[in-house]
Write a protein that holds these residues in place. Sequence first.
Motif, short mmCIF file in Angstrom:
data_model
loop_
_atom_site.label_atom_id
_atom_site.label_comp_id
_atom_site.label_asym_id
_atom_site.label_seq_id
_atom_site.Cartn_x
_atom_site.Cartn_y
_atom_site.Cartn_z
N HIS A 195 -4.32 -5.39 9.46
CA HIS A 195 -3.09 -5.25 8.67
C HIS A 195 -3.40 -5.29 7.19
CE1 HIS A 195 0.61 -6.80 6.72
NE2 HIS A 195 1.16 -5.88 7.49
N LEU A 196 -2.77 -4.40 6.41
CA LEU A 196 -2.95 -4.34 4.96
C LEU A 196 -1.86 -5.17 4.29
CD1 LEU A 196 -3.66 -0.52 4.44
CD2 LEU A 196 -5.31 -2.36 4.77
N ASP A 197 -2.27 -6.05 3.36
CA ASP A 197 -1.28 -6.80 2.61
C ASP A 197 -0.65 -5.90 1.55
OD1 ASP A 197 -3.26 -6.53 0.73
OD2 ASP A 197 -3.88 -8.62 0.76
N ASP A 198 0.31 -6.45 0.79
CA ASP A 198 1.06 -5.64 -0.18
C ASP A 198 0.15 -5.05 -1.26
OD1 ASP A 198 3.27 -6.19 1.25
OD2 ASP A 198 4.15 -7.62 -0.17
N GLU A 199 -0.83 -5.83 -1.72
CA GLU A 199 -1.70 -5.33 -2.78
C GLU A 199 -2.58 -4.17 -2.29
OE1 GLU A 199 -5.12 -7.04 -5.88
OE2 GLU A 199 -4.16 -8.37 -4.42
N LYS B 91 2.77 3.60 -16.96
CA LYS B 91 2.19 2.27 -17.14
C LYS B 91 3.06 1.21 -16.46
CE LYS B 91 -0.13 3.44 -21.50
NZ LYS B 91 -0.28 3.09 -22.93
N ILE B 92 3.25 1.37 -15.18
CA ILE B 92 4.08 0.45 -14.41
C ILE B 92 3.42 -0.93 -14.37
CG2 ILE B 92 5.19 0.05 -12.17
CD1 ILE B 92 5.12 3.03 -11.70
N ASP B 93 4.23 -1.95 -14.53
CA ASP B 93 3.71 -3.31 -14.56
C ASP B 93 3.00 -3.64 -13.25
OD1 ASP B 93 3.13 -5.92 -15.10
OD2 ASP B 93 5.21 -6.62 -15.22
N SER B 94 1.78 -4.15 -13.36
CA SER B 94 1.00 -4.48 -12.17
C SER B 94 1.51 -5.74 -11.47
CB SER B 94 -0.47 -4.68 -12.54
OG SER B 94 -0.60 -5.73 -13.50
N THR C 97 6.43 -6.44 -7.50
CA THR C 97 6.25 -6.48 -6.05
C THR C 97 6.10 -5.06 -5.51
OG1 THR C 97 8.64 -6.41 -5.65
CG2 THR C 97 7.61 -8.58 -5.92
N LEU C 98 5.67 -4.97 -4.25
CA LEU C 98 5.45 -3.66 -3.66
C LEU C 98 6.74 -2.84 -3.61
CD1 LEU C 98 3.63 -1.66 -2.17
CD2 LEU C 98 4.21 -2.84 -0.03
N GLN C 99 7.85 -3.46 -3.23
CA GLN C 99 9.11 -2.72 -3.14
C GLN C 99 9.57 -2.24 -4.51
OE1 GLN C 99 10.42 -1.77 -0.37
NE2 GLN C 99 8.91 -2.86 0.85
N ASN C 100 9.44 -3.09 -5.54
CA ASN C 100 9.85 -2.68 -6.88
C ASN C 100 8.95 -1.57 -7.40
OD1 ASN C 100 11.88 -4.59 -6.86
ND2 ASN C 100 10.65 -6.16 -7.86
N TRP C 101 7.65 -1.65 -7.09
CA TRP C 101 6.73 -0.59 -7.53
C TRP C 101 7.08 0.73 -6.85
CZ3 TRP C 101 3.10 2.47 -5.01
CH2 TRP C 101 2.22 3.15 -5.84
N ILE C 102 7.42 0.68 -5.57
CA ILE C 102 7.80 1.90 -4.86
C ILE C 102 9.07 2.49 -5.47
CG2 ILE C 102 8.66 2.75 -2.64
CD1 ILE C 102 6.73 0.90 -1.24
#
Length: 535
Positions: A117-121, A143-146, A149-154
């Motif tokens: 299983h792959l974690d969010d990172e 330049k999206i903030d690193s 969270t995964l959902q916010n990045w998506i």
Amino acid sequence: PKLLAGDLTPQIARDWENACETFFLHKDIEAKRQVKMIAFGMLDPRLHTWYLASRTTLDAGTFEDYMTALKGAWLDTHWTAKLRKKVLGSQQGSRGFYEWALDLQNQNALLYDTPDHLDDEKLRNQLEANLCDELTIPVIRAKIDSKLTLQNWIEEVKHLDDKRLEDLASHKKIAEDLHKPKRPQQSSGKTTSSSRSTPYNASSPRLGQLTQTERTLLADHKGCFKCRKFYVSHRSKECTDGAPEASSYKPLTEADAIAAKNGQNKTDKDKPVKPVAAVAPIGAVMPSSVLEGDSDSDDKCVAPLETPHFYWPCLVSGPSSKSFERIDALIDHGSHLVLINEDIVIRLGLRRRKLHDEIHANPAFLASSDSSLSFSEYVHLSPSSLNHDWQSRTVRAIIAPNLVVPLLLGGPFLSHNCLLIDHELRTCIDKLSNFDLLNPPSHTKHVPVPIPSHRDVLNLRKNVLNELDSVLSERPQLDRLDAEMRRKYEDRFPTDIPHIDQLPTEIVHRIRLKDPNKIIQCRRYNTPRKYRKAW
């Protein structure tokens, strides 16, 4: 729950596990009796024989041990490694980013509780590394903030991809308009015979237009007006075959249509059908024996076996969400309820409300009253379109744990918002505003800003100066009233505040601050008691 006959896949195994755990939760079954209660729901003879052979061992263990044994015996030996390889090798390609990311998350969810299983990172790195070339540069420039969270990045990348798709659609439309052939203008004095369809002429170097007989044949036999082929799965707008050669073209006849139909039936019968297992209450797609035989080739059977669901991408919000959240709601006019997944309620922080009477419902594939589900809570919800051009009236959505879709919009939603569904055109139109939920307009509304004229600017400047003059003329009177007020209440305006030692120690008043988490429910209007029952 029931597990229908067919090959067991990781997705079906996860659905079977979720259905069993839901059954245990609603029936409050003890851990030592869980395997016994669901074992005979496996309708596949192979699985049933496997259980009977190891019945003593499986019944003595827990449900987790049973699922581990089931996956180890009937799934591929290295199914986790194969699924991980599929996840790592997936690329966006020509698909939309959100659709691709959702598919990748669903596949990765099947690997939960496994070392693969792959974690969010890691999943975010996988998505970022396999973006299409047209989306990679905008993501780098944004330049999206690193730390997101995964959902916010998506969500951030989805906005960039939506803009890319809109630009691509506009460029495509411009190109089509530029290359669209212009129709020759006809003189009003000539007869209309030149505008009629001309039949095919073998001596002409160009392909002639379809005759009325050929058009009727193509329409009756599911043909395409562009490539002029019978029984194809596309129409002229989506045709990629192109028009036939004029030198080798022959006029279409009834015999050509019958020959094409016989070839279509032969091709369909030669395709092998492989059964796939399914969990009965959740959904089943089975190659049933009722579809065998020659009934499909009958001319009277023209309706398709299935049609796509009505999914409406909408926006919802709640007290716990910082912004609107997009979900894909299922519009089902056959449902008499509006249902919402409990995970969405928790994520949005919606206020739960108790129903006066519990609502009982049976699963679609089960008729027994012992398998009924009960619902006791609901929330208020008002979804809107993605561009906020249309917003629903407030509806009461019943909380349904483990619902397979985020939101199911049934009859109350459709009737309360005056919506009409057309299955042929695949539209869901508001009768009042004529807004189509399934096909929203892509144009952007521009609100014109009125520009004042030179005379209006001069009048406004004159009014401002007059107001300033009136205020300045009353300044002495205001100063006099201020001084008089201070003399009258000079004991309330000391030159300095008292020392802390001289302040009173007894409490004369206590201020209680309101609880910021408390939800205040106010009445919108007062109704006489005799009318409350009707309301």
